[in-house]
Design a protein around this motif. Structure first.
Motif, PDB file in Angstrom:
ATOM      1  N   LYS A 169       0.840  -1.198   0.000  1.00 46.01           N
ATOM      2  CA  LYS A 169       0.000   0.000   0.000  1.00 46.01           C
ATOM      3  C   LYS A 169       0.877   1.251   0.000  1.00 46.01           C
ATOM      4  CE  LYS A 169      -3.776  -2.285   2.478  1.00 46.01           C
ATOM      5  NZ  LYS A 169      -4.528  -2.398   3.762  1.00 46.01           N
ATOM      6  N   GLY A 170       0.650   2.101  -0.995  1.00 49.67           N
ATOM      7  CA  GLY A 170       1.450   3.314  -1.124  1.00 49.67           C
ATOM      8  C   GLY A 170       2.705   3.142  -1.955  1.00 49.67           C
ATOM      9  N   TYR A 171       2.931   1.926  -2.462  1.00 49.16           N
ATOM     10  CA  TYR A 171       4.104   1.654  -3.301  1.00 49.16           C
ATOM     11  C   TYR A 171       3.667   1.126  -4.666  1.00 49.16           C
ATOM     12  CZ  TYR A 171       6.685   2.050   1.067  1.00 49.16           C
ATOM     13  OH  TYR A 171       7.212   2.515   2.250  1.00 49.16           O
ATOM     14  N   ARG A 172       4.398   1.463  -5.691  1.00 46.04           N
ATOM     15  CA  ARG A 172       4.032   1.052  -7.049  1.00 46.04           C
ATOM     16  C   ARG A 172       4.512  -0.349  -7.385  1.00 46.04           C
ATOM     17  NH1 ARG A 172       6.541   6.112 -10.125  1.00 46.04           N
ATOM     18  NH2 ARG A 172       8.109   5.668  -8.511  1.00 46.04           N
ATOM     19  N   SER A 173       5.446  -0.871  -6.615  1.00 39.51           N
ATOM     20  CA  SER A 173       6.005  -2.187  -6.928  1.00 39.51           C
ATOM     21  C   SER A 173       6.714  -2.755  -5.713  1.00 39.51           C
ATOM     22  CB  SER A 173       7.006  -2.077  -8.082  1.00 39.51           C
ATOM     23  OG  SER A 173       8.144  -1.301  -7.680  1.00 39.51           O
ATOM     24  N   ILE A 174       7.023  -4.049  -5.791  1.00 39.60           N
ATOM     25  CA  ILE A 174       7.829  -4.696  -4.744  1.00 39.60           C
ATOM     26  C   ILE A 174       9.192  -4.024  -4.657  1.00 39.60           C
ATOM     27  CG2 ILE A 174       9.044  -6.830  -4.148  1.00 39.60           C
ATOM     28  CD1 ILE A 174       6.656  -8.375  -5.271  1.00 39.60           C
ATOM     29  N   ALA A 175       9.770  -3.717  -5.821  1.00 33.59           N
ATOM     30  CA  ALA A 175      11.098  -3.104  -5.836  1.00 33.59           C
ATOM     31  C   ALA A 175      11.102  -1.770  -5.100  1.00 33.59           C
ATOM     32  CB  ALA A 175      11.565  -2.911  -7.276  1.00 33.59           C
ATOM     33  N   GLU A 176      10.058  -0.971  -5.312  1.00 35.62           N
ATOM     34  CA  GLU A 176       9.996   0.332  -4.651  1.00 35.62           C
ATOM     35  C   GLU A 176       9.888   0.169  -3.138  1.00 35.62           C
ATOM     36  OE1 GLU A 176       6.623   3.589  -4.635  1.00 35.62           O
ATOM     37  OE2 GLU A 176       7.779   3.733  -6.513  1.00 35.62           O
ATOM     38  N   ARG A 177       9.068  -0.788  -2.707  1.00 33.16           N
ATOM     39  CA  ARG A 177       8.912  -1.048  -1.274  1.00 33.16           C
ATOM     40  C   ARG A 177      10.233  -1.506  -0.668  1.00 33.16           C
ATOM     41  NH1 ARG A 177       5.613  -1.125   3.626  1.00 33.16           N
ATOM     42  NH2 ARG A 177       7.174  -2.023   5.005  1.00 33.16           N
ATOM     43  N   ARG A 178      10.886  -2.428  -1.321  1.00 32.22           N
ATOM     44  CA  ARG A 178      12.100  -2.999  -0.739  1.00 32.22           C
ATOM     45  C   ARG A 178      13.268  -2.015  -0.773  1.00 32.22           C
ATOM     46  NH1 ARG A 178      13.445  -9.048  -1.831  1.00 32.22           N
ATOM     47  NH2 ARG A 178      14.603  -8.592   0.086  1.00 32.22           N
ATOM     48  N   GLU A 179      13.304  -1.154  -1.783  1.00 30.78           N
ATOM     49  CA  GLU A 179      14.326  -0.112  -1.778  1.00 30.78           C
ATOM     50  C   GLU A 179      14.107   0.838  -0.602  1.00 30.78           C
ATOM     51  OE1 GLU A 179      16.031   3.698  -4.315  1.00 30.78           O
ATOM     52  OE2 GLU A 179      14.891   2.161  -5.382  1.00 30.78           O
ATOM     53  N   ALA A 180      12.846   1.186  -0.352  1.00 30.45           N
ATOM     54  CA  ALA A 180      12.537   2.060   0.783  1.00 30.45           C
ATOM     55  C   ALA A 180      12.955   1.399   2.095  1.00 30.45           C
ATOM     56  CB  ALA A 180      11.043   2.379   0.792  1.00 30.45           C
ATOM     57  N   GLU A 181      12.737   0.085   2.207  1.00 30.53           N
ATOM     58  CA  GLU A 181      13.145  -0.631   3.413  1.00 30.53           C
ATOM     59  C   GLU A 181      14.655  -0.612   3.571  1.00 30.53           C
ATOM     60  OE1 GLU A 181       9.480  -3.828   3.971  1.00 30.53           O
ATOM     61  OE2 GLU A 181      11.276  -4.462   2.874  1.00 30.53           O
ATOM     62  N   SER A 217       8.498  -6.221   5.252  1.00 34.04           N
ATOM     63  CA  SER A 217       7.909  -7.075   4.212  1.00 34.04           C
ATOM     64  C   SER A 217       8.614  -8.420   4.098  1.00 34.04           C
ATOM     65  CB  SER A 217       7.947  -6.365   2.847  1.00 34.04           C
ATOM     66  OG  SER A 217       9.254  -6.357   2.299  1.00 34.04           O
ATOM     67  N   GLN A 218       9.821  -8.511   4.637  1.00 37.30           N
ATOM     68  CA  GLN A 218      10.591  -9.752   4.583  1.00 37.30           C
ATOM     69  C   GLN A 218      10.686 -10.423   5.959  1.00 37.30           C
ATOM     70  OE1 GLN A 218      11.662 -10.864   1.411  1.00 37.30           O
ATOM     71  NE2 GLN A 218      10.220  -9.183   1.035  1.00 37.30           N
ATOM     72  N   GLY A 219       9.770 -10.055   6.848  1.00 35.77           N
ATOM     73  CA  GLY A 219       9.738 -10.687   8.166  1.00 35.77           C
ATOM     74  C   GLY A 219      10.767 -10.162   9.131  1.00 35.77           C
TER      75      GLY A 219
END
Length: 297
Positions: free
Chosen positions: A58-70, A243-245
């Motif tokens: 939610k609030g991210y366009r892709s898995i890559a965007e979420r994981r980069e933010a993390e 997102s990766q536990g």
């Protein structure tokens, strides 16, 4: 000791995915960032093939965007001086469809990826270079590929006959280490999983990690970094990778055991050839005398 012309000593980690920097060697990175070392990270991919529950997108366009933010969140907690992406795609676990994607890291020529890393080595001038062990920790294809590419990059960066895209001068780090998983702790976890009725040959969210096979591969230990002084910081960085536990690594059944038995990160030395039987407690030993550990909370 090396005659350093830089403002600070430099440590460079070369890894494959967002979360590798924290789950694998986060204690080391946090520790040296607080010993006046400019601590940098090269990340080959943005973790596109990772499994992410919808709630985390939610609030991210892709898995890559979420994981980069993390990753950027974790980098801030660890105290990293710089994060650099190579721009390739996560290849996924062995046998997955992601292996065949044309932009997958493992589909790229090794020499091309090594050249990218070698250029960063020449630009950042690390005194110490660290990456995965020869089996990539747990046999992830991208981890193994990055191990091989980093070894080749180490050679290229020092080669006077090789010219990078930026026309930088040759450079060779003083030391190169491969991080290894503590086998004693891993074997203990295997026994514990069996005790609780779990299959250690089918570990992880997708049951695709064979802890038994990994625990049977022994690597020598040439350096041990005790990160207990920054264990809480590493835990904070782990929580960034929700997102990766990552949150589950700082609580639950295994958290106290990890604090007791796995508060150290182990390394085998690739360059220069290590002395037989000698175990260092500082990756910068013989290079520079670092200032005392200092936290600024």
């Amino acid at each position: 000791m090396r005659n350093l012309s830089k403002e600070k000593p430099v440590l460079l980690a070369v890894l494959a995915h967002p979360d590798d920097e924290t789950f694998g060697m986060g204690g080391t990175l946090a520790y040296y960032a607080r010993r006046n070392v400019a601590t940098h990270l090269i990340c080959a991919t943005r973790g596109e093939a990772g499994d992410v529950d919808e709630e985390y997108l939610k609030g991210y366009r892709s898995i890559a965007e979420r994981r980069e933010a993390e990753l950027r969140c974790a980098a801030g907690k660890l105290g990293l001086a710089g994060v650099y992406f190579l721009g390739w795609r996560d290849s996924g676990m062995p046998g997955s469809a992601d292996n065949q994607h044309p932009q997958a890291l493992i589909q790229q020529p090794l020499e091309e990826v090594a050249a990218q890393i070698a250029t960063f080595i020449r630009r950042l001038k690390p005194d110490v270079l660290i990456t995965f062990d020869p089996i990539g920790g747990y046999r992830h294809p991208d981890h193994i590929f990055i191990h091989r590419a980093t070894v080749e990059a180490f050679r290229l960066a020092a080669d006077e006959n090789w010219q990078d895209a930026e026309n930088l001068p040759p450079y060779r780090p003083a030391k190169v280490y491969f991080q290894t998983i503590p086998r004693g702790f891993l074997r203990f976890v295997v026994r514990l999983l069996r005790l609780f009725g779990k299959d250690p040959r089918k570990y992880g969210r997708n049951h695709d990690i064979d802890l038994v096979a990994i625990s049977e591969v022994d690597f020598p230990t040439h350096a041990v970094i005790d990160y207990r002084k920054v264990a809480d910081i590493r835990d904070e960085a782990s929580r960034c990778h929700a997102s990766q536990g990552g949150g589950s690594l700082t609580g639950g059944l295994f958290a106290p055991l990890r604090r007791i038995f796995a508060s150290k990160e182990l390394y085998m030395q690739y360059y220069p050839e290590p002395e037989n039987g000698r175990v260092e407690r500082d990756l910068f030993e013989g290079i520079v005398q670092l200032p005392p550990f200092k936290r600024e909370d």
